[in-house]
Scaffold this motif. Structure first.
Motif, mmCIF file in Angstrom:
data_model
loop_
_atom_site.group_PDB
_atom_site.id
_atom_site.type_symbol
_atom_site.label_atom_id
_atom_site.label_comp_id
_atom_site.label_asym_id
_atom_site.label_seq_id
_atom_site.Cartn_x
_atom_site.Cartn_y
_atom_site.Cartn_z
ATOM 1 N N LEU A 1 0.832 -1.201 0.000
ATOM 2 C CA LEU A 1 0.000 0.000 0.000
ATOM 3 C C LEU A 1 0.867 1.252 0.000
ATOM 4 C CD1 LEU A 1 -2.981 0.832 0.064
ATOM 5 C CD2 LEU A 1 -2.801 0.908 2.544
ATOM 6 N N PHE A 2 1.915 1.266 0.812
ATOM 7 C CA PHE A 2 2.822 2.428 0.834
ATOM 8 C C PHE A 2 3.530 2.563 -0.512
ATOM 9 C CE2 PHE A 2 6.824 4.620 1.790
ATOM 10 C CZ PHE A 2 6.314 5.784 2.335
ATOM 11 N N ARG A 3 3.964 1.454 -1.075
ATOM 12 C CA ARG A 3 4.622 1.482 -2.388
ATOM 13 C C ARG A 3 3.666 2.048 -3.437
ATOM 14 N NH1 ARG A 3 6.254 -3.847 -3.044
ATOM 15 N NH2 ARG A 3 7.949 -3.316 -1.645
ATOM 16 N N HIS A 4 2.412 1.638 -3.369
ATOM 17 C CA HIS A 4 1.406 2.151 -4.303
ATOM 18 C C HIS A 4 1.246 3.659 -4.123
ATOM 19 C CE1 HIS A 4 -2.722 1.225 -6.328
ATOM 20 N NE2 HIS A 4 -2.110 2.226 -6.882
ATOM 21 N N ALA A 5 1.237 4.130 -2.894
ATOM 22 C CA ALA A 5 1.138 5.568 -2.634
ATOM 23 C C ALA A 5 2.307 6.311 -3.270
ATOM 24 C CB ALA A 5 1.100 5.841 -1.131
ATOM 25 N N GLU B 1 4.053 5.325 -5.882
ATOM 26 C CA GLU B 1 3.839 5.272 -7.332
ATOM 27 C C GLU B 1 2.820 6.318 -7.776
ATOM 28 O OE1 GLU B 1 2.560 1.247 -7.910
ATOM 29 O OE2 GLU B 1 4.600 0.445 -7.711
ATOM 30 N N LEU B 2 1.833 6.568 -6.930
ATOM 31 C CA LEU B 2 0.809 7.575 -7.226
ATOM 32 C C LEU B 2 1.259 8.987 -6.876
ATOM 33 C CD1 LEU B 2 -2.275 5.604 -5.863
ATOM 34 C CD2 LEU B 2 -1.737 6.056 -8.268
ATOM 35 N N LYS B 3 2.498 9.099 -6.388
ATOM 36 C CA LYS B 3 3.097 10.387 -6.008
ATOM 37 C C LYS B 3 2.361 11.072 -4.854
ATOM 38 C CE LYS B 3 5.252 11.145 -10.502
ATOM 39 N NZ LYS B 3 6.126 10.072 -10.361
ATOM 40 N N VAL B 4 1.862 10.256 -3.926
ATOM 41 C CA VAL B 4 1.256 10.785 -2.699
ATOM 42 C C VAL B 4 2.401 10.970 -1.705
ATOM 43 C CG1 VAL B 4 -0.300 10.291 -0.782
ATOM 44 C CG2 VAL B 4 -0.943 9.602 -3.099
ATOM 45 N N PRO B 5 2.641 12.202 -1.242
ATOM 46 C CA PRO B 5 3.718 12.422 -0.271
ATOM 47 C C PRO B 5 3.507 11.575 0.990
ATOM 48 C CG PRO B 5 2.899 14.514 -1.113
ATOM 49 C CD PRO B 5 1.954 13.441 -1.600
ATOM 50 N N PRO C 1 -6.624 16.967 -6.601
ATOM 51 C CA PRO C 1 -5.546 17.950 -6.545
ATOM 52 C C PRO C 1 -5.024 18.085 -5.116
ATOM 53 C CG PRO C 1 -7.420 18.803 -7.772
ATOM 54 C CD PRO C 1 -7.845 17.507 -7.133
ATOM 55 N N PRO C 2 -3.707 18.290 -4.934
ATOM 56 C CA PRO C 2 -3.115 18.327 -3.586
ATOM 57 C C PRO C 2 -3.810 19.231 -2.577
ATOM 58 C CG PRO C 2 -1.399 18.285 -5.217
ATOM 59 C CD PRO C 2 -2.703 18.419 -5.967
#
Length: 62
Positions: free
Chosen positions: A4-8, A10-14, A55-56
């Motif tokens: 899940l963290f790796r996916h985050a 990849e999705l560029k979620v800080p 959007p952030p």
């Protein structure tokens, strides 16, 4: 959890947004917090994708 963290990432979620997302109730998860839903990893990946698509400045754990 690692996937899940790796996916985050990849999705560029800080990482700090990811941490807050994990402990915030989500409408996608019927009001549950992602951390409480860890046994349901596929559903968490879907919720994370919805969160990352916002959007952030508007990201809320919905």
């Amino acid at each position: 959890m690692v996937s899940l963290f790796r996916h985050a990432m990849e999705l560029k979620v800080p990482h700090n947004y990811f941490t807050v997302w994990m402990i915030t109730p989500s409408t996608v998860l019927d009001g549950a917090r992602p951390v409480d839903s860890l046994p349901h990893v596929p559903r968490l990946h879907q919720a994370l994708e919805g969160f990352a698509a916002k959007p952030p400045g508007t990201r809320r754990a919905s």
